[in-house]
Design a protein around this motif. Structure first.
Motif, PDB file in Angstrom:
ATOM      1  N   LYS A 227       0.829  -1.206   0.000  1.00 16.08           N
ATOM      2  CA  LYS A 227       0.000   0.000   0.000  1.00 16.08           C
ATOM      3  C   LYS A 227       0.863   1.257   0.000  1.00 16.08           C
ATOM      4  O   LYS A 227       0.621   2.195  -0.755  1.00 16.08           O
ATOM      5  CB  LYS A 227      -0.912  -0.015   1.232  1.00 16.08           C
ATOM      6  CG  LYS A 227      -1.926   1.110   1.286  1.00 16.08           C
ATOM      7  CD  LYS A 227      -2.848   0.915   2.488  1.00 16.08           C
ATOM      8  CE  LYS A 227      -3.910   2.002   2.547  1.00 16.08           C
ATOM      9  NZ  LYS A 227      -4.822   1.783   3.713  1.00 16.08           N
ATOM     10  N   GLY A 228       1.906   1.244   0.839  1.00 10.46           N
ATOM     11  CA  GLY A 228       2.788   2.409   0.905  1.00 10.46           C
ATOM     12  C   GLY A 228       3.592   2.601  -0.360  1.00 10.46           C
ATOM     13  O   GLY A 228       3.805   3.738  -0.814  1.00 10.46           O
ATOM     14  N   TRP A 229       4.043   1.490  -0.964  1.00 13.75           N
ATOM     15  CA  TRP A 229       4.827   1.597  -2.190  1.00 13.75           C
ATOM     16  C   TRP A 229       3.981   2.126  -3.341  1.00 13.75           C
ATOM     17  O   TRP A 229       4.466   2.877  -4.192  1.00 13.75           O
ATOM     18  CB  TRP A 229       5.438   0.251  -2.546  1.00 13.75           C
ATOM     19  CG  TRP A 229       6.557  -0.160  -1.649  1.00 13.75           C
ATOM     20  CD1 TRP A 229       6.615  -1.246  -0.838  1.00 13.75           C
ATOM     21  CD2 TRP A 229       7.805   0.520  -1.461  1.00 13.75           C
ATOM     22  NE1 TRP A 229       7.798  -1.300  -0.151  1.00 13.75           N
ATOM     23  CE2 TRP A 229       8.559  -0.227  -0.519  1.00 13.75           C
ATOM     24  CE3 TRP A 229       8.364   1.675  -1.986  1.00 13.75           C
ATOM     25  CZ2 TRP A 229       9.825   0.164  -0.098  1.00 13.75           C
ATOM     26  CZ3 TRP A 229       9.647   2.062  -1.563  1.00 13.75           C
ATOM     27  CH2 TRP A 229      10.353   1.308  -0.640  1.00 13.75           C
ATOM     28  N   VAL A 230       2.710   1.754  -3.381  1.00  9.21           N
ATOM     29  CA  VAL A 230       1.819   2.292  -4.417  1.00  9.21           C
ATOM     30  C   VAL A 230       1.669   3.802  -4.247  1.00  9.21           C
ATOM     31  O   VAL A 230       1.774   4.573  -5.210  1.00  9.21           O
ATOM     32  CB  VAL A 230       0.446   1.599  -4.367  1.00  9.21           C
ATOM     33  CG1 VAL A 230      -0.567   2.362  -5.224  1.00  9.21           C
ATOM     34  CG2 VAL A 230       0.548   0.159  -4.847  1.00  9.21           C
ATOM     35  N   LYS A 231       1.420   4.229  -3.014  1.00  8.32           N
ATOM     36  CA  LYS A 231       1.267   5.663  -2.731  1.00  8.32           C
ATOM     37  C   LYS A 231       2.527   6.424  -3.139  1.00  8.32           C
ATOM     38  O   LYS A 231       2.449   7.481  -3.788  1.00  8.32           O
ATOM     39  CB  LYS A 231       0.987   5.861  -1.243  1.00  8.32           C
ATOM     40  CG  LYS A 231       0.900   7.319  -0.803  1.00  8.32           C
ATOM     41  CD  LYS A 231       0.605   7.403   0.682  1.00  8.32           C
ATOM     42  CE  LYS A 231       0.591   8.864   1.144  1.00  8.32           C
ATOM     43  NZ  LYS A 231       1.917   9.513   0.998  1.00  8.32           N
ATOM     44  N   ASP A 232       3.690   5.891  -2.785  1.00  9.03           N
ATOM     45  CA  ASP A 232       4.940   6.575  -3.109  1.00  9.03           C
ATOM     46  C   ASP A 232       5.211   6.578  -4.612  1.00  9.03           C
ATOM     47  O   ASP A 232       5.764   7.540  -5.147  1.00  9.03           O
ATOM     48  CB  ASP A 232       6.102   5.912  -2.372  1.00  9.03           C
ATOM     49  CG  ASP A 232       6.050   6.152  -0.863  1.00  9.03           C
ATOM     50  OD1 ASP A 232       5.257   7.007  -0.431  1.00  9.03           O
ATOM     51  OD2 ASP A 232       6.780   5.466  -0.127  1.00  9.03           O
ATOM     52  N   THR A 233       4.837   5.493  -5.291  1.00 10.38           N
ATOM     53  CA  THR A 233       5.032   5.426  -6.747  1.00 10.38           C
ATOM     54  C   THR A 233       4.229   6.510  -7.451  1.00 10.38           C
ATOM     55  O   THR A 233       4.725   7.167  -8.373  1.00 10.38           O
ATOM     56  CB  THR A 233       4.627   4.045  -7.281  1.00 10.38           C
ATOM     57  OG1 THR A 233       5.462   3.042  -6.689  1.00 10.38           O
ATOM     58  CG2 THR A 233       4.772   3.978  -8.798  1.00 10.38           C
ATOM     59  N   ILE A 234       3.004   6.705  -7.023  1.00  8.59           N
ATOM     60  CA  ILE A 234       2.159   7.723  -7.638  1.00  8.59           C
ATOM     61  C   ILE A 234       2.704   9.120  -7.343  1.00  8.59           C
ATOM     62  O   ILE A 234       2.800   9.976  -8.237  1.00  8.59           O
ATOM     63  CB  ILE A 234       0.708   7.587  -7.148  1.00  8.59           C
ATOM     64  CG1 ILE A 234       0.097   6.277  -7.686  1.00  8.59           C
ATOM     65  CG2 ILE A 234      -0.132   8.779  -7.579  1.00  8.59           C
ATOM     66  CD1 ILE A 234      -1.283   5.970  -7.156  1.00  8.59           C
ATOM     67  N   GLU A 235       3.095   9.362  -6.094  1.00  8.18           N
ATOM     68  CA  GLU A 235       3.569  10.701  -5.732  1.00  8.18           C
ATOM     69  C   GLU A 235       4.910  11.034  -6.389  1.00  8.18           C
ATOM     70  O   GLU A 235       5.135  12.157  -6.828  1.00  8.18           O
ATOM     71  CB  GLU A 235       3.704  10.821  -4.218  1.00  8.18           C
ATOM     72  CG  GLU A 235       4.154  12.208  -3.790  1.00  8.18           C
ATOM     73  CD  GLU A 235       4.226  12.409  -2.293  1.00  8.18           C
ATOM     74  OE1 GLU A 235       4.805  13.419  -1.854  1.00  8.18           O
ATOM     75  OE2 GLU A 235       3.714  11.542  -1.566  1.00  8.18           O
ATOM     76  N   ALA A 236       5.794  10.054  -6.454  1.00 11.51           N
ATOM     77  CA  ALA A 236       7.141  10.305  -6.987  1.00 11.51           C
ATOM     78  C   ALA A 236       7.264   9.938  -8.460  1.00 11.51           C
ATOM     79  O   ALA A 236       8.375   9.820  -8.982  1.00 11.51           O
ATOM     80  CB  ALA A 236       8.166   9.520  -6.169  1.00 11.51           C
ATOM     81  N   PHE A 237       6.157   9.789  -9.142  1.00  8.49           N
ATOM     82  CA  PHE A 237       6.155   9.297 -10.524  1.00  8.49           C
ATOM     83  C   PHE A 237       7.087  10.072 -11.432  1.00  8.49           C
ATOM     84  O   PHE A 237       7.773   9.496 -12.284  1.00  8.49           O
ATOM     85  CB  PHE A 237       4.724   9.343 -11.078  1.00  8.49           C
ATOM     86  CG  PHE A 237       4.598   8.938 -12.510  1.00  8.49           C
ATOM     87  CD1 PHE A 237       4.752   7.613 -12.883  1.00  8.49           C
ATOM     88  CD2 PHE A 237       4.329   9.880 -13.495  1.00  8.49           C
ATOM     89  CE1 PHE A 237       4.641   7.221 -14.210  1.00  8.49           C
ATOM     90  CE2 PHE A 237       4.208   9.504 -14.824  1.00  8.49           C
ATOM     91  CZ  PHE A 237       4.377   8.173 -15.179  1.00  8.49           C
ATOM     92  N   THR A 238       7.150  11.379 -11.275  1.00  5.60           N
ATOM     93  CA  THR A 238       7.936  12.209 -12.197  1.00  5.60           C
ATOM     94  C   THR A 238       9.431  11.932 -12.133  1.00  5.60           C
ATOM     95  O   THR A 238      10.164  12.278 -13.067  1.00  5.60           O
ATOM     96  CB  THR A 238       7.702  13.706 -11.920  1.00  5.60           C
ATOM     97  OG1 THR A 238       8.021  13.991 -10.551  1.00  5.60           O
ATOM     98  CG2 THR A 238       6.255  14.084 -12.199  1.00  5.60           C
ATOM     99  N   VAL A 239       9.913  11.322 -11.049  1.00  6.13           N
ATOM    100  CA  VAL A 239      11.353  11.064 -10.923  1.00  6.13           C
ATOM    101  C   VAL A 239      11.669   9.571 -11.005  1.00  6.13           C
ATOM    102  O   VAL A 239      12.804   9.160 -10.761  1.00  6.13           O
ATOM    103  CB  VAL A 239      11.904  11.643  -9.593  1.00  6.13           C
ATOM    104  CG1 VAL A 239      11.741  13.147  -9.573  1.00  6.13           C
ATOM    105  CG2 VAL A 239      11.237  11.013  -8.376  1.00  6.13           C
ATOM    106  N   LEU A 240      10.691   8.766 -11.354  1.00  7.01           N
ATOM    107  CA  LEU A 240      10.863   7.315 -11.418  1.00  7.01           C
ATOM    108  C   LEU A 240      10.915   6.846 -12.875  1.00  7.01           C
ATOM    109  O   LEU A 240      10.532   7.591 -13.788  1.00  7.01           O
ATOM    110  CB  LEU A 240       9.701   6.625 -10.698  1.00  7.01           C
ATOM    111  CG  LEU A 240       9.561   6.883  -9.207  1.00  7.01           C
ATOM    112  CD1 LEU A 240       8.293   6.206  -8.677  1.00  7.01           C
ATOM    113  CD2 LEU A 240      10.778   6.386  -8.438  1.00  7.01           C
ATOM    114  N   PRO A 241      11.366   5.608 -13.131  1.00  6.18           N
ATOM    115  CA  PRO A 241      11.221   5.018 -14.469  1.00  6.18           C
ATOM    116  C   PRO A 241       9.727   4.895 -14.781  1.00  6.18           C
ATOM    117  O   PRO A 241       9.034   4.048 -14.215  1.00  6.18           O
ATOM    118  CB  PRO A 241      11.896   3.644 -14.331  1.00  6.18           C
ATOM    119  CG  PRO A 241      12.767   3.748 -13.124  1.00  6.18           C
ATOM    120  CD  PRO A 241      12.071   4.688 -12.199  1.00  6.18           C
TER     121      PRO A 241
END
Length: 350
Positions: free
Chosen positions: A208-222
């Motif tokens: 759950k936390g990793w999904v939240k972080d993936t969405i929030e940090a999307f612009t700096v992720l692959p």
């Protein structure tokens, strides 16, 4: 600052369906100085492409070509790439581009990223704005979490039809989980796939936390891998003990819909549709986003996973009270895929 602009213009390449390559009457202004129009910017699909050498040189970079490899350097920053190849090298590190630079009429072009420039449609002027390039969305995700996310997402090998195909170890040298070939029959995830992918990426203890972080940090992720990862989580059945809950599904749905509606990259929009396609349950807002894309996009590569969406969800769609209207909207689209989709909706195999 110019190094930052140079990086943004190259590696934040905006997607666009390649439907035309016509010159456009658009002026390019850098640091208050207008560049001459030779070679001219070009319209490719819905995107404005700019001549790479002219713009990068105006930003203070030295540009040269060696054996069909374009090399740009300013200070200690060096990057190289080949036209029509979506992989570049930045200071010795290979990076996958969302869209490849294009070789058009003997000139290498890159697509504009509109959050690093200002475009005035009335005056048809593109202005490089240093302040805009420096600005970045505020991300509250701790850097160590972002680093772990980048590592985990980079392990994912994502296909054009099959979603996540396999997972490599952190070094990238060893395959730790394999699903299948890049085929539409590979795309739907099994319970075994959920365990294998989540476990291999090391996110099983806080999905759950990793999904939240993936969405929030999307612009700096692959980005492509991030969308594929969210699609995998979205596919976990609500009856499964691994399901992170309806609130997470809602957040993923909202994010994927926003990508399809707003993202400029055809690669990411396509990946978002595929992530919607593998979803566990039907959602009317997701359905509307998929239908709207199918009705408005003329890019067959982009709309290919729309077929998969209807293939995987046809049984549920036929139960909806507005199914006749859904079928009629599909039937009205002039596309090579319409006949196949109608057969799926009618319970037939193309």
């Amino acid at each position: 600052m110019r190094s930052l602009l140079l990086t943004i213009l190259l590696f934040s390449l905006m997607g666009g369906s390649v439907l035309a390559q016509d010159p456009v009457d658009v002026s390019i202004v850098i640091n208050g100085k207008a560049l001459d129009g030779d070679p001219p910017p070009r319209l490719v699909g819905e995107s404005i492409y700019i001549p790479m050498r002219k713009v990068f040189t105006a930003l203070g970079a030295q540009v040269r070509s060696e054996n069909n490899v374009i090399i740009a350097q300013r200070g200690r920053l060096m990057m190289s790439f080949r036209p029509n190849v979506n992989v570049a090298n930045v200071d010795g590190k290979e990076i996958e581009l969302e869209e490849a630079p294009l070789l058009l009429a003997g000139t290498v072009y890159v697509p504009l990223r509109f959050d690093s420039v200002a475009y005035d449609g009335n005056t048809k002027t593109v202005t490089v704005v240093p302040g805009a390039a420096a600005a970045a969305p505020e991300i509250s995700v701790p850097q160590e979490r972002i680093a772990l996310l980048k590592t985990g997402l980079t392990q994912l090998v994502v296909g054009n039809q099959g979603a996540i195909l396999k997972v490599r170890d952190a070094s990238g040298d060893k395959e730790v989980y394999y699903r299948g070939l890049d085929d539409r029959d590979t795309a739907p995830y099994s319970d075994k796939d959920h365990d294998g992918i989540v476990g291999a990426c090391g996110v099983q203890n806080d999905l759950k936390g990793w999904v939240k972080d993936t969405i929030e940090a999307f612009t700096v992720l692959p980005k492509r891998q991030a969308i594929a990862f969210l699609g995998m989580v979205y596919s976990i059945p609500s009856s499964s003990v691994k399901d992170p809950g309806p609130a997470v599904d809602d957040a993923i749905e909202e994010f994927l819909i926003s990508v399809v509606k707003e993202n400029k990259s055809v690669v990411l929009r396509r990946q978002a549709v595929l992530s919607m396609a593998v979803g566990d349950q039907e959602d009317l807002e997701v359905l509307e986003a998929v239908l709207r894309l199918y009705e408005t996009s003329e890019n067959l590569w982009e709309t290919f996973p729309v077929q998969q969406y209807f293939q995987y969800h046809a049984d549920d769609l036929r139960k909806l009270p507005n199914f006749p209207a859904i079928r009629a909207r599909v039937a009205a689209v002039n596309s090579l895929y319409t006949a196949n989709i109608l057969q799926y909706l009618d319970g037939q195999k193309p």
